[in-house]
Write a protein that holds these residues in place. Structure first.
Motif, PDB file in Angstrom:
ATOM      1  N   TRP A 145       0.863  -1.177   0.000  1.00  0.00           N
ATOM      2  CA  TRP A 145       0.000   0.000   0.000  1.00  0.00           C
ATOM      3  C   TRP A 145       0.904   1.233   0.000  1.00  0.00           C
ATOM      4  CZ3 TRP A 145      -3.986   1.219   4.502  1.00  0.00           C
ATOM      5  CH2 TRP A 145      -4.614   2.450   4.231  1.00  0.00           C
ATOM      6  N   LEU A 146       0.973   1.900  -1.131  1.00  0.00           N
ATOM      7  CA  LEU A 146       1.716   3.153  -1.225  1.00  0.00           C
ATOM      8  C   LEU A 146       0.742   4.297  -1.002  1.00  0.00           C
ATOM      9  CD1 LEU A 146       4.005   2.536  -4.344  1.00  0.00           C
ATOM     10  CD2 LEU A 146       4.402   1.921  -1.960  1.00  0.00           C
ATOM     11  N   GLN A 147       0.986   5.075   0.032  1.00  0.00           N
ATOM     12  CA  GLN A 147       0.079   6.142   0.426  1.00  0.00           C
ATOM     13  C   GLN A 147       0.720   7.503   0.167  1.00  0.00           C
ATOM     14  OE1 GLN A 147      -3.143   6.380   1.703  1.00  0.00           O
ATOM     15  NE2 GLN A 147      -2.715   8.564   1.462  1.00  0.00           N
ATOM     16  N   ALA A 148       0.031   8.344  -0.606  1.00  0.00           N
ATOM     17  CA  ALA A 148       0.539   9.688  -0.848  1.00  0.00           C
ATOM     18  C   ALA A 148       0.615  10.468   0.461  1.00  0.00           C
ATOM     19  CB  ALA A 148      -0.360  10.431  -1.830  1.00  0.00           C
ATOM     20  N   SER A 149       1.716  11.192   0.617  1.00  0.00           N
ATOM     21  CA  SER A 149       1.869  12.177   1.684  1.00  0.00           C
ATOM     22  C   SER A 149       2.590  13.360   1.044  1.00  0.00           C
ATOM     23  CB  SER A 149       2.637  11.590   2.875  1.00  0.00           C
ATOM     24  OG  SER A 149       2.722  12.539   3.925  1.00  0.00           O
ATOM     25  N   THR A 150       3.200  14.204   1.829  1.00  0.00           N
ATOM     26  CA  THR A 150       3.788  15.410   1.255  1.00  0.00           C
ATOM     27  C   THR A 150       5.038  15.857   1.998  1.00  0.00           C
ATOM     28  OG1 THR A 150       3.406  17.776   0.877  1.00  0.00           O
ATOM     29  CG2 THR A 150       2.146  16.750   2.637  1.00  0.00           C
ATOM     30  N   ALA A 151       5.979  16.423   1.249  1.00  0.00           N
ATOM     31  CA  ALA A 151       7.192  16.981   1.836  1.00  0.00           C
ATOM     32  C   ALA A 151       6.889  18.198   2.702  1.00  0.00           C
ATOM     33  CB  ALA A 151       8.180  17.363   0.733  1.00  0.00           C
ATOM     34  N   THR A 152       5.680  18.722   2.586  1.00  0.00           N
ATOM     35  CA  THR A 152       5.270  19.868   3.408  1.00  0.00           C
ATOM     36  C   THR A 152       5.226  19.516   4.886  1.00  0.00           C
ATOM     37  OG1 THR A 152       4.011  20.827   1.587  1.00  0.00           O
ATOM     38  CG2 THR A 152       3.380  21.528   3.770  1.00  0.00           C
ATOM     39  N   ILE A 153       5.253  18.242   5.219  1.00  0.00           N
ATOM     40  CA  ILE A 153       5.206  17.830   6.618  1.00  0.00           C
ATOM     41  C   ILE A 153       6.434  18.298   7.384  1.00  0.00           C
ATOM     42  CG2 ILE A 153       6.379  15.587   6.408  1.00  0.00           C
ATOM     43  CD1 ILE A 153       4.059  14.427   8.149  1.00  0.00           C
ATOM     44  N   TYR A 154       7.514  18.617   6.671  1.00  0.00           N
ATOM     45  CA  TYR A 154       8.737  19.072   7.327  1.00  0.00           C
ATOM     46  C   TYR A 154       8.697  20.583   7.590  1.00  0.00           C
ATOM     47  CZ  TYR A 154      10.685  14.515   6.045  1.00  0.00           C
ATOM     48  OH  TYR A 154      10.910  13.175   5.910  1.00  0.00           O
ATOM     49  N   ALA A 155       9.581  20.994   8.478  1.00  0.00           N
ATOM     50  CA  ALA A 155       9.624  22.397   8.892  1.00  0.00           C
ATOM     51  C   ALA A 155      10.161  23.303   7.787  1.00  0.00           C
ATOM     52  CB  ALA A 155      10.487  22.544  10.142  1.00  0.00           C
ATOM     53  N   HIS A 156       9.709  24.531   7.824  1.00  0.00           N
ATOM     54  CA  HIS A 156      10.239  25.612   6.987  1.00  0.00           C
ATOM     55  C   HIS A 156      11.626  25.955   7.532  1.00  0.00           C
ATOM     56  CE1 HIS A 156      10.392  29.577   5.017  1.00  0.00           C
ATOM     57  NE2 HIS A 156      10.638  30.111   6.192  1.00  0.00           N
ATOM     58  N   ARG A 157      12.664  25.623   6.734  1.00  0.00           N
ATOM     59  CA  ARG A 157      14.026  25.861   7.241  1.00  0.00           C
ATOM     60  C   ARG A 157      14.991  26.046   6.082  1.00  0.00           C
ATOM     61  NH1 ARG A 157      16.126  20.053   9.576  1.00  0.00           N
ATOM     62  NH2 ARG A 157      17.793  21.424  10.296  1.00  0.00           N
ATOM     63  N   TYR A 158      16.133  26.684   6.406  1.00  0.00           N
ATOM     64  CA  TYR A 158      17.174  26.952   5.424  1.00  0.00           C
ATOM     65  C   TYR A 158      18.489  26.270   5.793  1.00  0.00           C
ATOM     66  CZ  TYR A 158      14.014  30.875   4.407  1.00  0.00           C
ATOM     67  OH  TYR A 158      12.919  31.646   4.110  1.00  0.00           O
ATOM     68  N   ASP A 159      18.663  25.954   7.077  1.00  0.00           N
ATOM     69  CA  ASP A 159      19.980  25.582   7.586  1.00  0.00           C
ATOM     70  C   ASP A 159      20.455  24.209   7.162  1.00  0.00           C
ATOM     71  OD1 ASP A 159      17.894  24.533   9.128  1.00  0.00           O
ATOM     72  OD2 ASP A 159      19.143  24.354  10.911  1.00  0.00           O
ATOM     73  N   ALA A 160      19.550  23.237   7.029  1.00  0.00           N
ATOM     74  CA  ALA A 160      19.950  21.870   6.714  1.00  0.00           C
ATOM     75  C   ALA A 160      18.787  21.153   6.043  1.00  0.00           C
ATOM     76  CB  ALA A 160      20.371  21.138   7.987  1.00  0.00           C
ATOM     77  N   PRO A 161      19.091  20.129   5.264  1.00  0.00           N
ATOM     78  CA  PRO A 161      18.012  19.385   4.603  1.00  0.00           C
ATOM     79  C   PRO A 161      17.261  18.493   5.578  1.00  0.00           C
ATOM     80  CG  PRO A 161      20.129  18.399   4.076  1.00  0.00           C
ATOM     81  CD  PRO A 161      20.427  19.662   4.816  1.00  0.00           C
ATOM     82  N   ASN A 162      15.994  18.249   5.296  1.00  0.00           N
ATOM     83  CA  ASN A 162      15.169  17.326   6.071  1.00  0.00           C
ATOM     84  C   ASN A 162      15.191  15.960   5.396  1.00  0.00           C
ATOM     85  OD1 ASN A 162      13.835  19.008   8.190  1.00  0.00           O
ATOM     86  ND2 ASN A 162      13.082  20.140   6.419  1.00  0.00           N
ATOM     87  N   ASP A 163      15.789  14.965   6.059  1.00  0.00           N
ATOM     88  CA  ASP A 163      15.666  13.610   5.548  1.00  0.00           C
ATOM     89  C   ASP A 163      14.750  12.817   6.480  1.00  0.00           C
ATOM     90  OD1 ASP A 163      17.131  12.687   7.769  1.00  0.00           O
ATOM     91  OD2 ASP A 163      19.016  12.614   6.656  1.00  0.00           O
ATOM     92  N   GLU A 164      14.563  11.526   6.188  1.00  0.00           N
ATOM     93  CA  GLU A 164      13.617  10.726   6.963  1.00  0.00           C
ATOM     94  C   GLU A 164      14.120  10.412   8.365  1.00  0.00           C
ATOM     95  OE1 GLU A 164      13.364   9.272   2.592  1.00  0.00           O
ATOM     96  OE2 GLU A 164      14.897   9.983   4.001  1.00  0.00           O
ATOM     97  N   HIS A 165      15.444  10.543   8.594  1.00  0.00           N
ATOM     98  CA  HIS A 165      16.016  10.185   9.887  1.00  0.00           C
ATOM     99  C   HIS A 165      16.116  11.377  10.841  1.00  0.00           C
ATOM    100  CE1 HIS A 165      16.919   6.507   7.799  1.00  0.00           C
ATOM    101  NE2 HIS A 165      17.789   7.098   6.999  1.00  0.00           N
ATOM    102  N   THR A 166      16.536  12.507  10.320  1.00  0.00           N
ATOM    103  CA  THR A 166      16.805  13.668  11.176  1.00  0.00           C
ATOM    104  C   THR A 166      15.935  14.870  10.830  1.00  0.00           C
ATOM    105  OG1 THR A 166      18.578  14.472   9.720  1.00  0.00           O
ATOM    106  CG2 THR A 166      19.194  12.926  11.463  1.00  0.00           C
ATOM    107  N   GLY A 167      15.005  14.709   9.902  1.00  0.00           N
ATOM    108  CA  GLY A 167      14.155  15.830   9.497  1.00  0.00           C
ATOM    109  C   GLY A 167      13.342  16.393  10.649  1.00  0.00           C
TER     110      GLY A 167
END
Length: 323
Positions: free
Chosen positions: A104-126
């Motif tokens: 079951w592949l469920q659509a979600s969105t990268a918008t779930i992460y914080a508005h930020r400039y300092d570092a990228p949001n990945d699945e581990h440390t986002g």
């Protein structure tokens, strides 16, 4: 392979449906639109569509009202409920199936992460969004809706079905009506950066989007996965490279302040879609061996513009080595 795509009549659904069918898969589309060439469902209750779930190999749920609108109360209610209710009823249908789908592949969105400039949001440390003190209240709604969407999936009792939360960035395709269409129109009208242009834009080429979906079907990965190219870029750079790929003038008018808000109102959308910094990185895809055909925006922009000018809107993802 039998693949059921709830919400498959939208822009992304059409891209996936065309690619899967060219490969020879049996694709069943579910839609709330009674006039669409698809199986009808209301996204809330059981109906004849349940028979398509039992015995299917894969579910790719893309159902949910578009966020490309003004965030009035009615629109917010529709955005939230269309996601929660459709995900909940799919979970119930899968749990009751005699032969439930394997994935079951469920659509979600990268918008779930914080508005930020300092570092990228990945699945581990986002960093999850919603608590940034400087962002408008409307931005918090988008994050809250995404979290509720994923929570509904997590709560579905589907022991025999692997579940993946696809945290998708903007999918870039030359077909009319998509995000690329809107951004190219902006550039062709002579406009440049949105706001100060420092906010990061995450994106994925349609070819890599299709390949990543197929890869997730075929590989034993579950949980949250970021579907985005590995090199997000600031908005100013993103639009400059698009302008260069199109062959436009070197100078453009910044879309700031009144211009930006007026344009958003006329288009019936929210400035959040272009002002929030979405700096997202696909750590899990890369860790598990996925390789992007278009990792950098400059290359993707040139390919998309060439197809736009050549009138070739179809992405032949079926020719990829993974297919």
């Amino acid at each position: 392979m039998k693949i059921v795509i709830p919400g498959g009549t939208g822009h992304l659904g059409q891209i996936l449906t065309d690619a899967f069918r060219r490969r020879g898969d049996d694709v069943v589309v579910l839609s709330r639109n009674v006039e669409a060439p698809a199986h009808y469902w209301d996204g809330r209750t059981f109906g004849d569509w349940v028979d398509e779930i039992d015995g299917a190999d894969v579910i790719v749920n893309l159902a949910g009202r578009s966020v490309d609108c003004r965030y009035g109360q009615q629109e917010r209610d529709e955005i939230l409920l269309s996601r929660i209710e459709s995900t909940r009823v799919l979970g119930r249908a899968i749990s009751r199936a005699k032969h439930p789908p394997a994935v079951w592949l469920q659509a979600s969105t990268a918008t779930i992460y914080a508005h930020r400039y300092d570092a990228p949001n990945d699945e581990h440390t986002g960093v999850p969004g919603g608590n940034e003190p400087e962002v408008p209240e409307a931005w918090r709604f988008s994050v809250d809706a995404a979290k509720a969407w994923e929570k509904t999936l997590d709560g579905a009792q589907t022991a025999c079905t692997r579940k993946v939360k696809m945290r998708m960035a903007m999918v870039m395709s030359p077909q009319r009506g998509g995000t690329f269409h809107a951004l190219l129109r902006h550039v062709r009208l002579g406009f440049g950066r949105f706001g100060d242009g420092k906010q990061f834009m995450s994106w994925i080429h349609e070819r890599d989007f299709v390949r990543a979906v197929r890869w997730l079907i075929e590989n034993d990965v579950d949980g949250a996965v970021n579907l985005t190219a590995p090199h997000p870029v600031p908005n100013d750079e993103f639009l400059r490279e698009l302008r260069e790929a199109w062959g436009g003038p070197p100078i453009a008018i910044p879309a700031t302040g009144l211009i930006l808000e007026t344009g958003a109102r006329l288009a019936g959308t929210e400035t959040e879609l272009v002002l929030k910094s979405r700096r997202v990185f696909p750590a899990r895809l890369l860790e598990h061996g996925f390789r992007f055909d278009y990792p950098r925006w400059s290359e993707a922009a040139r390919e998309l513009c060439a197809r736009w000018k050549g009138g070739v809107p179809v992405c032949d993802a079926a020719s990829s080595p993974l297919w």
